[in-house]
Structures are given as C-alpha cells and as structure tokens.
Design a protein around this motif. Structure first.
Motif, mmCIF file in Angstrom:
data_model
loop_
_atom_site.group_PDB
_atom_site.id
_atom_site.type_symbol
_atom_site.label_atom_id
_atom_site.label_comp_id
_atom_site.label_asym_id
_atom_site.label_seq_id
_atom_site.Cartn_x
_atom_site.Cartn_y
_atom_site.Cartn_z
ATOM 1 N N PHE A 1 0.799 -1.229 0.000
ATOM 2 C CA PHE A 1 0.000 0.000 0.000
ATOM 3 C C PHE A 1 0.832 1.280 0.000
ATOM 4 O O PHE A 1 0.276 2.373 0.092
ATOM 5 C CB PHE A 1 -0.929 -0.008 1.211
ATOM 6 C CG PHE A 1 -1.861 -1.189 1.221
ATOM 7 C CD1 PHE A 1 -2.764 -1.383 0.203
ATOM 8 C CD2 PHE A 1 -1.808 -2.122 2.252
ATOM 9 C CE1 PHE A 1 -3.621 -2.471 0.202
ATOM 10 C CE2 PHE A 1 -2.657 -3.213 2.261
ATOM 11 C CZ PHE A 1 -3.564 -3.395 1.235
ATOM 12 N N GLY A 2 2.170 1.161 -0.111
ATOM 13 C CA GLY A 2 3.020 2.344 -0.145
ATOM 14 C C GLY A 2 2.662 3.341 -1.240
ATOM 15 O O GLY A 2 2.547 4.550 -0.982
ATOM 16 N N PRO A 3 2.442 2.895 -2.501
ATOM 17 C CA PRO A 3 2.112 3.859 -3.562
ATOM 18 C C PRO A 3 0.812 4.616 -3.316
ATOM 19 O O PRO A 3 0.706 5.795 -3.689
ATOM 20 C CB PRO A 3 1.975 2.966 -4.807
ATOM 21 C CG PRO A 3 2.725 1.725 -4.483
ATOM 22 C CD PRO A 3 2.588 1.534 -3.010
ATOM 23 N N PHE A 4 -0.177 3.978 -2.697
ATOM 24 C CA PHE A 4 -1.460 4.648 -2.451
ATOM 25 C C PHE A 4 -1.279 5.841 -1.509
ATOM 26 O O PHE A 4 -1.881 6.899 -1.708
ATOM 27 C CB PHE A 4 -2.461 3.658 -1.856
ATOM 28 C CG PHE A 4 -2.838 2.531 -2.787
ATOM 29 C CD1 PHE A 4 -3.809 2.713 -3.746
ATOM 30 C CD2 PHE A 4 -2.203 1.308 -2.701
ATOM 31 C CE1 PHE A 4 -4.156 1.678 -4.606
ATOM 32 C CE2 PHE A 4 -2.532 0.262 -3.556
ATOM 33 C CZ PHE A 4 -3.512 0.448 -4.515
ATOM 34 N N VAL A 5 -0.444 5.685 -0.509
ATOM 35 C CA VAL A 5 -0.209 6.771 0.452
ATOM 36 C C VAL A 5 0.543 7.920 -0.213
ATOM 37 O O VAL A 5 0.165 9.098 -0.071
ATOM 38 C CB VAL A 5 0.567 6.243 1.671
ATOM 39 C CG1 VAL A 5 0.923 7.395 2.613
ATOM 40 C CG2 VAL A 5 -0.245 5.189 2.410
ATOM 41 N N ILE A 6 1.594 7.606 -0.973
ATOM 42 C CA ILE A 6 2.419 8.648 -1.593
ATOM 43 C C ILE A 6 1.612 9.451 -2.612
ATOM 44 O O ILE A 6 1.613 10.687 -2.611
ATOM 45 C CB ILE A 6 3.655 8.024 -2.273
ATOM 46 C CG1 ILE A 6 4.553 7.347 -1.228
ATOM 47 C CG2 ILE A 6 4.430 9.087 -3.042
ATOM 48 C CD1 ILE A 6 5.109 8.281 -0.185
ATOM 49 N N PHE A 7 0.897 8.761 -3.483
ATOM 50 C CA PHE A 7 0.129 9.463 -4.516
ATOM 51 C C PHE A 7 -1.047 10.242 -3.915
ATOM 52 O O PHE A 7 -1.404 11.311 -4.401
ATOM 53 C CB PHE A 7 -0.368 8.479 -5.567
ATOM 54 C CG PHE A 7 0.737 7.875 -6.396
ATOM 55 C CD1 PHE A 7 1.831 8.633 -6.782
ATOM 56 C CD2 PHE A 7 0.685 6.553 -6.797
ATOM 57 C CE1 PHE A 7 2.855 8.086 -7.533
ATOM 58 C CE2 PHE A 7 1.693 5.993 -7.566
ATOM 59 C CZ PHE A 7 2.792 6.761 -7.934
ATOM 60 N N GLY A 8 -1.644 9.709 -2.863
ATOM 61 C CA GLY A 8 -2.737 10.423 -2.212
ATOM 62 C C GLY A 8 -2.282 11.743 -1.612
ATOM 63 O O GLY A 8 -2.928 12.782 -1.789
ATOM 64 N N LEU A 9 -1.165 11.735 -0.915
ATOM 65 C CA LEU A 9 -0.631 12.967 -0.336
ATOM 66 C C LEU A 9 -0.214 13.967 -1.415
ATOM 67 O O LEU A 9 -0.375 15.179 -1.241
ATOM 68 C CB LEU A 9 0.564 12.637 0.567
ATOM 69 C CG LEU A 9 0.245 11.851 1.847
ATOM 70 C CD1 LEU A 9 1.536 11.496 2.591
ATOM 71 C CD2 LEU A 9 -0.688 12.642 2.758
ATOM 72 N N SER A 10 0.298 13.475 -2.531
ATOM 73 C CA SER A 10 0.693 14.367 -3.627
ATOM 74 C C SER A 10 -0.512 15.124 -4.177
ATOM 75 O O SER A 10 -0.402 16.298 -4.550
ATOM 76 C CB SER A 10 1.356 13.560 -4.751
ATOM 77 O OG SER A 10 2.524 12.913 -4.284
ATOM 78 N N GLY A 11 -1.661 14.465 -4.210
ATOM 79 C CA GLY A 11 -2.874 15.128 -4.700
ATOM 80 C C GLY A 11 -3.302 16.281 -3.812
ATOM 81 O O GLY A 11 -3.725 17.335 -4.310
ATOM 82 N N PHE A 12 -3.205 16.113 -2.499
ATOM 83 C CA PHE A 12 -3.558 17.204 -1.591
ATOM 84 C C PHE A 12 -2.659 18.417 -1.804
ATOM 85 O O PHE A 12 -3.112 19.567 -1.760
ATOM 86 C CB PHE A 12 -3.457 16.736 -0.135
ATOM 87 C CG PHE A 12 -4.449 15.661 0.223
ATOM 88 C CD1 PHE A 12 -5.763 15.722 -0.208
ATOM 89 C CD2 PHE A 12 -4.063 14.569 0.986
ATOM 90 C CE1 PHE A 12 -6.678 14.743 0.115
ATOM 91 C CE2 PHE A 12 -4.977 13.574 1.319
ATOM 92 C CZ PHE A 12 -6.281 13.661 0.879
ATOM 93 N N LEU A 13 -1.377 18.169 -2.046
ATOM 94 C CA LEU A 13 -0.449 19.265 -2.310
ATOM 95 C C LEU A 13 -0.814 19.990 -3.606
ATOM 96 O O LEU A 13 -0.771 21.227 -3.677
ATOM 97 C CB LEU A 13 0.980 18.727 -2.390
ATOM 98 C CG LEU A 13 2.081 19.739 -2.711
ATOM 99 C CD1 LEU A 13 2.148 20.820 -1.636
ATOM 100 C CD2 LEU A 13 3.433 19.035 -2.844
ATOM 101 N N TRP A 14 -1.205 19.227 -4.626
ATOM 102 C CA TRP A 14 -1.586 19.841 -5.896
ATOM 103 C C TRP A 14 -2.771 20.788 -5.708
ATOM 104 O O TRP A 14 -2.807 21.875 -6.305
ATOM 105 C CB TRP A 14 -1.947 18.757 -6.917
ATOM 106 C CG TRP A 14 -2.333 19.313 -8.251
ATOM 107 C CD1 TRP A 14 -1.512 19.524 -9.326
ATOM 108 C CD2 TRP A 14 -3.635 19.769 -8.668
ATOM 109 N NE1 TRP A 14 -2.228 20.076 -10.374
ATOM 110 C CE2 TRP A 14 -3.530 20.232 -10.000
ATOM 111 C CE3 TRP A 14 -4.880 19.813 -8.039
ATOM 112 C CZ2 TRP A 14 -4.621 20.735 -10.698
ATOM 113 C CZ3 TRP A 14 -5.965 20.325 -8.737
ATOM 114 C CH2 TRP A 14 -5.833 20.776 -10.054
#
Length: 529
Positions: free
Chosen positions: A262-275
């Motif tokens: 589940f590592g990629p789900f956490v990283i990509f999810g946080l990146s979306g909030f920053l965007w």
C-alpha cells in the motif's frame, strides 16, 4: 529635442496603468481630444507625426504603448510596425517563446499534472492486483471485477460533473475532484484491510471523483486557449495523463518493495492534496481574473477566441441546470463523439488494466519488468500527444478545414492502433510485443486531436455535458472491456483473440467518426421535430 521629449512624455503618461486596470487597456486606443499633435519614435529611429486629433490613428498609439511595456508583453507585438518588418522566422520564434512562457501554459501544465495524478492513482491497482489476488485467492475474473469497481463510480459522475463544469467552471470542479480522489487513494490501504466491500466502495469513490477531470480540463482549455492552440493544449494535458500511467506503473513496484503493497497509495494520495493547494492559489478560472497575466496575453486570448464563446463567457451564467439532452442526442455529430469516446475508453482501459498481467502470463515476465514494459508506451504517447496537437494546429493555421483536420487525426488515432494490435497479438517475444504496443499508443494519441478537441467546437456552451455524455458511454465500454477481457480469457484461453476483437472495433469506430463528425458549430437550439 526638449519639445519632442515633453510631447512623448505627455502621450506616454496615460499608459502607466495600475496592475488591476488591464481590462481598460482597449480604451487607450481611442483618440484623446486634448492632444493636438503627437510624434512617435519607432525602433528604427524614424519619426511618424500626425497632424491633429482627428487624423492620428489608434494604431500609432498602440505601437507606442507596446514599446513601453515589459519584455514579456513585447512577445505579443505581432500587430506593431516593428514586428511587420521582422523576418517570418524571427516572428515564429518570438511566438514560440511567448507560448511556452505564458500564463496559459502554466495553467495547462497544472492540468497536465492533475491528469498525471489521476492516472497514477487509478493505475496503482493494476500493479497491486497481482499480490492482492495471490494473498486473497482471487481468480482472474474476480480480479477484473475488483479493478472495474473504479469504473462503477466513474460511470456515475461524468454527466453530473459536466453539468457542474458548464455552470461553475473547471477550476472549482477540478479542485474538488482532485481532493476527493486523493482522499480515496489515501484510504485504500485502510479499506483493503477492513473488508472487500470497503475496498470496492473506496475504489468507486475514486471513480466518482476522477469522472470530472476531463470535462474540467476541456472547460479550462476552452477558456484559456484560442482555437488555433487548443489541440496543442489538449496534447499537453493528455501528455500528463499518459505520463501518469508511466509513473504509476514504474514507481508502484519500487514503492511496494520499500513500503509494502500500500506504499504507492499513500504517496500518490498525499501528492494530490499538495496539488490542490497550489492550484487554488496559483491559477484562475478565466484569463481576465488572473493577476499575473500580461496585458497583451489577455488581449491575445480574448481577440482570438471564438466570438460566440466569448459572448457566452462575458454574460452572467443564468443557463438552466438541465441541458437539452434530447436535442444533443438528435444530432449525428454528437453520436460520432460518443462512439469515438466509447472505443477510445475500451482500448485504453483494457490495456491499462490487463497489460501487466498480459506480459506476465504470455511472456512469463516478473511483475517489475512487466510494469516497465507496460509503461514504455505511455511515455511515447505523452510525447506524441504534443506533436500531434502541434501538427493539428498547424494544419488549421495553413488553411485546412477544422472538419478535415479532426477526421485525419481521428483516423490515425484509431486505424493505427487497430493495425498495431494485430501485430501485438502475433508477437513471439516481449521485445517485439512491447514495440507493437508502443507504436499502437503513439498513434492512439492522435485521437486526442480528433474527438477530444472536437467536443469544444460543435457546442462550446455544452462542452462539459457533451464530454460527460460521451465519457459515460466510454465508461460503459470500458467496464465491458475490462470485465469481458477476464471472462474472454477464461472461456477462450487467449489474450491475442481479445486483441484482434479490439482491433476490429477500432476500424468500425474510425469509419463511423469520419462519416458523421464535423468541426463546425452545431445548432442545438432548434426544437426536435
């Protein structure tokens, strides 16, 4: 000389406007009755006098104004006397520099990044489905159902999202969409460990949120770009969309090896909030609301944008929330877009969902290498997106009709991949298979300069809902394709056979689009008889 200096200073003084008065710039072009005589010095040193307020031209004042703006504004000097005397090559170079440094390209770059996150978030499951299937004992058919749960939500949102975009604009709707799909991505690990029902629900939420992405992109491109640059703008945006596949497919195995499944789900999810934070603070819904845009970029966009669309943008939005669905569906150009989007989504989601498993099962490649082979075509497609858009814009600028241009682009975008999938189905090793897949998706990118831009042209006031309607048809096709591929392989035992079926459907869709599409605006206001 003192008299000349004072005269030029008198003319230049009214041109020093506060930053918030860009919209009043056109007023500077009207004659000022108290100015009896002006003398303008051009870059070549010549003086061009005019004799009276009734005889001096507004173009002279415009020329002087353009000599006294910043270097960024000077890129828009296409109408000035100095620019008329420049060599054609120098003008084209100036135009290119202006384009890549403009505010509208910053907006489309943010759109490309959003679409990259959109695809990265959805493609992670294509990689994670293999270890999840092994851990939970899922069959291929059931794995297809899990992957298609995203499409259940995606089916529900495009029409509603398109209506919201038409009424509230792409900026607000895109911000909400990215925030919600990033939340769904971030919650996927929790859902997977809670229950299968929770996992399916979160994946459906991801689909609901991502359904507004493309209508929002189309709306922002129509607001920020003139028709002669829209194919390029869509190409840049969709390049981000394809790079999201490459990012998701290549980084996911690496992140999974370091941080678990589940590592990629956490990283990509946080990146979306920053965007979302950057998007809300650095962009505006329309050019005239952007505090960073130069005066001449604003004039350039407004002057070259379609007049009909400009009038609609200038008026307050008091349109009905319910669009005229019956009238929209009564026209064959609408059906050409629906068929094109359906076939586009069928091919796209089948490859997106099944290519890692295809390379893993047919060519016996490990997951990490399979993801890499599946990612290479998306990189090529991202590059070809811009090149196809640039070629399309150049064809229109050189006099080719918009209708013929769209049909040529769409034919390449469907017939090309159809032929390449035949080659992929007969490939004997992974290298040849990857080459055919890469070529197929490089050619597939031409369809983004076909039907995807065509949505803005036949009905700019309904582009959001048209995109939603065609996306709904595309989602239905993608569900049948994604789930059907799993059942087809189990029943027939052949991935190549499904690729041949997809190839045949590409040819039929290309023919239908060429017969019934148009690049002209369609009148959807006439009542249906």
């Amino acid at each position: 000389m003192a008299m000349l200096s004072s005269t030029v200073a008198l003319v230049a003084k009214p041109l020093s406007l506060p930053q918030n008065h860009r919209s009043r710039v056109p007023n500077l072009h009207s004659p000022k009755p108290h100015l009896k005589r002006i003398v303008v010095q051009f870059p070549n040193g010549s003086l061009s006098p005019s004799s009276s307020s009734s005889s001096y031209s507004s173009s002279s004042l415009r020329s002087l104004h353009r000599l006294r703006v910043s270097s960024n504004d000077a890129h828009f000097n296409s109408a000035s006397e100095g620019n008329r005397q420049q060599p054609q090559q120098q003008q084209e170079q100036s135009s290119f520099v202006e384009f890549i440094t403009s505010e509208r390209v910053k907006v489309v770059s943010m759109l490309a990044l959003a679409l990259a996150l959109c695809n990265a978030d959805r493609v992670v499951m294509s990689v994670a489905i293999v270890p999840l299937s092994l851990a939970n004992g899922w069959t291929r058919a059931f794995a297809g159902i899990v992957q298609s749960s995203f499409l259940w939500g995606y089916l529900a949102s495009p029409i509603a999202g398109g209506m919201l975009v038409d009424n509230y604009g792409g900026k607000v709707v895109m911000a909400w969409g990215v925030a919600l799909w990033s939340l769904a991505t971030f919650l996927t690990p929790w859902a997977a460990e809670t229950s299968l029902l929770a996992l399916l629900a979160v994946r459906a939420l991801l689909g609901v949120a991502e359904g507004v992405a493309l209508p929002s992109m189309n709306n922002m491109v129509a607001r920020w770009f003139p028709q002669t640059e829209r194919a390029r703008a869509v190409g840049i945006s969709m390049a981000g969309f394809q790079l999201g596949c490459a990012i998701g497919l290549t980084l996911s195995p690496i992140l999974m090896s370091q941080g678990g499944i589940f590592g990629p789900f956490v990283i990509f999810g946080l990146s979306g909030f920053l965007w979302v934070l950057v998007w809300l603070s650095a962009t505006s819904s329309t050019p005239d609301r952007n505090p960073q845009i130069s005066k001449y970029e604003l004039q350039y966009i407004l002057n070259r944008r379609q007049k009909s669309f400009l009038v609609e943008m200038a008026k307050p939005k008091k349109a009905k929330m319910i669009p005229p669905f019956r009238r929209l569906l009564s026209k064959m150009p609408t059906w050409s877009l629906i068929v094109a989007n359906a076939m586009h989504s069928w091919g796209f989601f089948v490859v997106l969902s099944w290519m890692p498993i295809y390379f893993n099962s047919v060519f016996r490649m490990d997951l990490r290498r399979a993801a890499w082979f599946s990612a290479v075509p998306w990189v090529v497609m991202a590059i070809m997106n811009y090149l196809a858009g640039l070629w399309s814009d150049m064809m229109i600028q050189n006099g080719t009709s918009v209708t013929l241009t769209r049909k040529i682009m769409q034919s390449i975008g469907f017939v090309g991949p159809g032929l390449c999938l035949i080659g992929l189905a007969t490939a004997k090793n992974p290298t040849i298979g990857s080459a055919w897949l890469t070529l197929a998706f490089g050619l597939k990118s031409f369809s983004h300069s076909g039907f995807l831009v065509n949505l803005q042209e036949i009905a700019p006031q309904y582009s959001g809902v048209l995109h939603g309607m065609s996306n709904t048809a595309g989602t239905l096709a993608a569900i049948f394709g994604t789930v059907g591929a799993g059942f087809f392989v189990e029943l027939v035992g052949s991935f190549p056979g499904f690729l041949l079926l997809t190839s045949f459907l590409y040819f039929i869709a290309a023919l239908f689009y060429c017969l019934f599409s148009t690049g002209e605006r369609v009148n959807f206001d006439d009542p249906v008889v």
